[in-house]
Motif scaffolding. Structure first.
Motif, PDB file in Angstrom:
ATOM      1  N   ILE A  68     -18.927 -56.711  28.137  1.00 54.45           N
ATOM      2  CA  ILE A  68     -17.529 -56.290  28.227  1.00 54.45           C
ATOM      3  C   ILE A  68     -17.337 -54.937  27.553  1.00 54.45           C
ATOM      4  O   ILE A  68     -16.700 -54.029  28.098  1.00 54.45           O
ATOM      5  CB  ILE A  68     -16.616 -57.351  27.577  1.00 54.45           C
ATOM      6  N   ARG A  72     -16.126 -51.332  29.194  1.00 53.91           N
ATOM      7  CA  ARG A  72     -14.902 -50.697  28.683  1.00 53.91           C
ATOM      8  C   ARG A  72     -15.165 -49.281  28.196  1.00 53.91           C
ATOM      9  O   ARG A  72     -14.293 -48.403  28.301  1.00 53.91           O
ATOM     10  CB  ARG A  72     -14.316 -51.546  27.549  1.00 53.91           C
ATOM     11  N   THR A  99     -11.813 -56.423  30.756  1.00 57.60           N
ATOM     12  CA  THR A  99     -12.051 -55.008  31.068  1.00 57.60           C
ATOM     13  C   THR A  99     -10.932 -54.430  31.922  1.00 57.60           C
ATOM     14  O   THR A  99     -10.746 -53.222  31.958  1.00 57.60           O
ATOM     15  CB  THR A  99     -13.377 -54.809  31.831  1.00 57.60           C
TER      16      THR A  99
END
Length: 207
Positions: A68, A72, A99
């Protein structure tokens, strides 16, 4: 009578809140951090939706956090990702949720509830996504990536649970897929659309 109805309805405020709180992974108290539940390495037992308890798999939710975080920090815009599908109210859909990136399919029942006219297409997406992670077929995988305009393929905890090791290992042999991040057994692949073959009817037939 109205007062009685109001009092009866208010019971949920107390019993329901307590039940919901007890179902949480960590008692972190009131705060504005939506990721606070990840503190303390919370674990979740994934039952895979079958009546056979012997296939249950316990996963550490924090194992998905590096995936994640990489998305991001490194992905711009809104490219489509693909992650595994599974039973409702489970850990599936977590990559898209944390995200903000669109996924091929998330919790399908939310869509079938609100878009009944598209139930067939939603079911098709679910079935083909399940096959993508469980069938070691390069041609099928390539047509799937092309059909849904996928830019990133996620291999995290849920993909290891609901996919097969053969299908996931095959990702390393698909010319259009390049591993851009790895963390132990987990990885993210980037899709090069220029290396995908022309569209065919194979995916529709397989689905």
């Amino acid at each position: 009578v109205m007062v009685g109805f109001v009092l009866a309805g208010s019971i949920f405020l107390f019993s329901g809140t307590r039940a919901r709180q007890n179902a949480r992974f960590n008692d972190v108290g009131p705060n504005l951090n939506g990721l606070a539940f990840l503190q303390g390495n919370p674990q979740f037992t994934e039952d895979k939706g079958t009546p056979d308890a012997t296939d249950n798999v316990t996963i550490d939710l924090n194992d998905d956090w590096p995936l994640i975080e990489w998305l991001r920090n490194n992905v711009q815009g809104s490219p489509v990702i693909v992650e595994a599908v599974g039973p409702l109210y489970h850990w599936t859909g977590r990559i898209s949720e944390y995200t903000g990136l669109p996924a091929v399919i998330g919790w399908d029942y939310h869509q079938t509830q609100q878009r009944a006219d598209y139930t067939g297409l939603i079911s098709e997406r679910r079935q083909e996504t399940a096959m993508f992670y469980s069938t070691p077929d390069t041609s099928f995988a390539e047509q799937y990536l092309l059909k849904y305009n996928v830019s990133y393929v996620v291999v995290g905890t849920e993909e290891r649970v609901f996919g097969t090791s053969e299908a996931i290992a095959n990702f390393d042999h698909i010319p259009a897929l390049t591993k851009v991040f790895s963390d132990g057994r987990y990885a993210i692949y980037h899709v090069d659309p220029g290396k995908l073959p022309p569209p065919s009817t194979e995916l529709v037939q397989a689905g």
